[in-house]
Structures are given as structure tokens and as C-alpha cells.
Design an enzyme around this catalytic site. Structure first.
Site, PDB file in Angstrom:
ATOM      1  N   HIS A 185       0.829  -1.203   0.000  1.00  0.00           N
ATOM      2  CA  HIS A 185       0.000   0.000   0.000  1.00  0.00           C
ATOM      3  C   HIS A 185       0.866   1.256   0.000  1.00  0.00           C
ATOM      4  O   HIS A 185       1.709   1.445   0.880  1.00  0.00           O
ATOM      5  CB  HIS A 185      -0.894  -0.024   1.244  1.00  0.00           C
ATOM      6  CG  HIS A 185      -1.916   1.049   1.304  1.00  0.00           C
ATOM      7  ND1 HIS A 185      -2.185   1.751   2.457  1.00  0.00           N
ATOM      8  CD2 HIS A 185      -2.758   1.552   0.361  1.00  0.00           C
ATOM      9  CE1 HIS A 185      -3.154   2.625   2.226  1.00  0.00           C
ATOM     10  NE2 HIS A 185      -3.515   2.531   0.958  1.00  0.00           N
ATOM     11  N   GLU A 212       0.593  -0.303  -4.895  1.00  0.00           N
ATOM     12  CA  GLU A 212      -0.500   0.642  -5.107  1.00  0.00           C
ATOM     13  C   GLU A 212       0.001   2.023  -4.737  1.00  0.00           C
ATOM     14  O   GLU A 212       0.748   2.185  -3.775  1.00  0.00           O
ATOM     15  CB  GLU A 212      -1.691   0.246  -4.226  1.00  0.00           C
ATOM     16  CG  GLU A 212      -2.907   1.150  -4.330  1.00  0.00           C
ATOM     17  CD  GLU A 212      -2.899   2.314  -3.344  1.00  0.00           C
ATOM     18  OE1 GLU A 212      -3.794   3.170  -3.451  1.00  0.00           O
ATOM     19  OE2 GLU A 212      -1.993   2.370  -2.480  1.00  0.00           O
ATOM     20  N   HIS A 233      -1.132  11.467  -1.943  1.00  0.00           N
ATOM     21  CA  HIS A 233      -2.476  11.066  -1.552  1.00  0.00           C
ATOM     22  C   HIS A 233      -3.389  12.239  -1.222  1.00  0.00           C
ATOM     23  O   HIS A 233      -4.500  12.339  -1.718  1.00  0.00           O
ATOM     24  CB  HIS A 233      -2.422  10.119  -0.351  1.00  0.00           C
ATOM     25  CG  HIS A 233      -3.765   9.642   0.104  1.00  0.00           C
ATOM     26  ND1 HIS A 233      -4.533  10.342   1.023  1.00  0.00           N
ATOM     27  CD2 HIS A 233      -4.487   8.546  -0.240  1.00  0.00           C
ATOM     28  CE1 HIS A 233      -5.664   9.688   1.221  1.00  0.00           C
ATOM     29  NE2 HIS A 233      -5.667   8.607   0.467  1.00  0.00           N
ATOM     30  N   GLU A 240      -3.981   4.421  -8.524  1.00  0.00           N
ATOM     31  CA  GLU A 240      -5.230   5.049  -8.118  1.00  0.00           C
ATOM     32  C   GLU A 240      -5.280   6.490  -8.612  1.00  0.00           C
ATOM     33  O   GLU A 240      -4.420   7.308  -8.262  1.00  0.00           O
ATOM     34  CB  GLU A 240      -5.436   5.021  -6.606  1.00  0.00           C
ATOM     35  CG  GLU A 240      -6.767   5.659  -6.231  1.00  0.00           C
ATOM     36  CD  GLU A 240      -7.093   5.649  -4.752  1.00  0.00           C
ATOM     37  OE1 GLU A 240      -7.984   6.432  -4.350  1.00  0.00           O
ATOM     38  OE2 GLU A 240      -6.469   4.867  -4.004  1.00  0.00           O
ATOM     39  N   ASP A 261      -1.044   6.618  -5.402  1.00  0.00           N
ATOM     40  CA  ASP A 261      -2.061   7.600  -5.765  1.00  0.00           C
ATOM     41  C   ASP A 261      -1.468   8.676  -6.674  1.00  0.00           C
ATOM     42  O   ASP A 261      -0.345   9.121  -6.458  1.00  0.00           O
ATOM     43  CB  ASP A 261      -2.603   8.283  -4.503  1.00  0.00           C
ATOM     44  CG  ASP A 261      -3.069   7.276  -3.465  1.00  0.00           C
ATOM     45  OD1 ASP A 261      -4.165   6.744  -3.625  1.00  0.00           O
ATOM     46  OD2 ASP A 261      -2.308   7.025  -2.501  1.00  0.00           O
TER      47      ASP A 261
END
Length: 247
Positions: free
Chosen positions: A10, A37, A52, A112, A39
Site C-alpha cells: 500500500h 498501489e 495522496h 489510483e 495515488d
């Protein structure tokens, strides 16, 4: 339904490094993770950057919003010292730099799309087009590509229009009652949800519908095993020190 890796780090390094930095990617890789993952949102000059929060102050020193600054300015801002002095000097990386690192290290990416308020469509378009351009060779050769995901329906629709060859996942906190219809309308390959909101029965329904099922953020081996037994295809974790990387 889910040709992708099962276990993802993450935001790069989970709880072991400052999130969404190149240091986090290096940390995840050191723990054996080749699936991550992170952002992506837009800086003021339209350049996609990996961060993020739309506001500065939590992980990036400063005030104001990410889209008040250019990508070059964000790159000079302190994004590592909050986590520990040995991470001082980490800036906000560009999406291009993160993608280049991941490609060089053979790290698969769940990207993302994280638009700042009011920037859903341009963020979806820009991130999708950039990903398509970075992976033009892999697209031509039919190789496994990154997966785009977002909570924003508008961003997902924009990404589909900009780069229909890239698969997308729809992020939700709790899977809504109309999930099947919306997933079909969005033409996504997977649902991504908060594992705390998932039940075994709902997991079975999603899988019967032919969709991939991904959960965030799973931090104990026991819960990971339970979810996988329910048919969950993959998950991201902050505890890369407790949950081993898998292909």
C-alpha cells in the site's frame, strides 16, 4: 477475472516508509514486493504527481493545496522527514518517475486516480494517457498492464475515453446495492472495497458476476487468509513486514 498479483504494498512501503515516495517503493521492493498501489493527482501545471492528500501538511511540508504548485516545486518539498530523519530529502515524485522505477524493477502497479476536488475529468484523462504512453510497447506486445482505479466515477469514465485499452477498477468503501449495474456501465474489470465492509455472501455475488474483487487495507495474515478463502482475488497491505509478497 484477476490476472494481477494477489498482494500489493500500500502506497509503496506501507507503514515502513513515507507513503507515495521513491523511498517507499525501494522499501517495498526490499521486502520482496513487486506489486504496489499508489495515488496520482495533478500539479498546477497539469503534470501528474504521486501523492495522496490534496492538501499539504500531513505528509508533505507546506501549506495550501497540491494543485497550487507545479510538479517541479512539489519535487523540492519535504515529503520524508515527517516519517523519520533518515528519510529527509524525499520530495513528491512525478508519476513518470514512479512509473519508470517500477518498470525498471518489474513492479506491477495499481494506479489510483486521486483527483483533487473539481479535477476528476482532467485527472482521469491525464493519468490514463500518460499510462498508455509509458506502456506503449507492452500494449503492442500484449503484456500485463497496470490497473487504473478510482473512487471517482467521472475520473473512471474520463480514463476509459482517453485510453480504453487500459483496464480499470472501481473503488468504493462499501459495495452499494446497485454495484452490478454501475460496474457494467463503467466497464470495469474489478471492484475494490474496504475489507471491513465486505461479507462472504457479497464476495460470492461479485465473483459470480465475473468481476475481480480487491480489498484495502488488510494488515493481518489471519484476515488475509479469511478473505482469500471467501474468493477475494487480491488486497493491499500496510504490513509488508507481516504479510509476505506473493505473485
Amino acid at each position: 477475472m484477476w490476472p494481477y498479483p494477489r498482494t500489493l504494498a500500500h502506497r509503496g512501503g506501507g507503514t515502513l516508509a513515507p507513503e507515495n515516495t521513491l523511498a517507499a517503493l525501494r522499501c517495498g521492493l526490499a521486502y520482496g514486493y513487486r506489486a504496489m498501489e499508489f495515488d496520482v493527482m495533478l500539479a498546477s501545471d497539469g503534470v501528474p504527481v504521486v501523492v495522496h492528500d490534496p492538501e499539504l501538511g500531513r505528509t508533505v511540508a507546506g501549506s495550501g493545496h497540491v494543485n497550487d504548485y507545479t510538479a517541479a516545486q512539489l519535487g523540492t518539498m519535504e515529503a520524508g522527514a515527517w516519517f523519520g530523519p533518515h528519510f529527509a530529502g524525499e520530495g513528491v515524485p512525478t508519476f513518470e518517475a514512479v512509473a519508470a522505477y517500477c518498470k525498471a524493477q518489474h513492479i506491477w502497479m495499481n494506479i489510483e486516480i486521486k483527483p483533487a476536488p473539481g479535477f476528476d475529468v482532467p485527472t482521469g484523462e491525464t493519468v490514463a494517457r500518460a499510462t498508455r504512453d509509458y506502456f506503449a510497447k507492452e500494449i503492442a506486445e500484449g503484456e500485463l498492464l497496470p490497473l487504473l482505479s478510482s473512487f471517482s466515477i467521472a475520473a473512471l469514465e474520463a480514463a476509459r475515453q482517453a485510453a480504453p485499452e487500459l483496464a480499470r477498477g472501481w473503488l468504493v468503501e462499501q459495495i452499494p446495492e446497485d454495484w452490478a449495474r454501475t460496474a457494467k456501465d463503467l466497464d470495469v474489470v474489478a471492484l475494490h472495497c474496504d475489507h471491513h465492509q465486505l461479507t462472504r455472501a457479497l464476495a460470492l455475488e461479485v465473483k459470480k458476476a465475473g468481476l475481480g474483487l480487491f480489498c484495502y487495507t488488510v494488515n493481518t495474515p489471519e484476515r488475509a487468509s479469511e478473505l482469500l478463502a471467501w474468493g477475494v482475488d487480491g488486497f493491499c497491505t500496510d504490513r509488508i513486514d507481516l504479510i509476505g509478497a506473493t505473485e
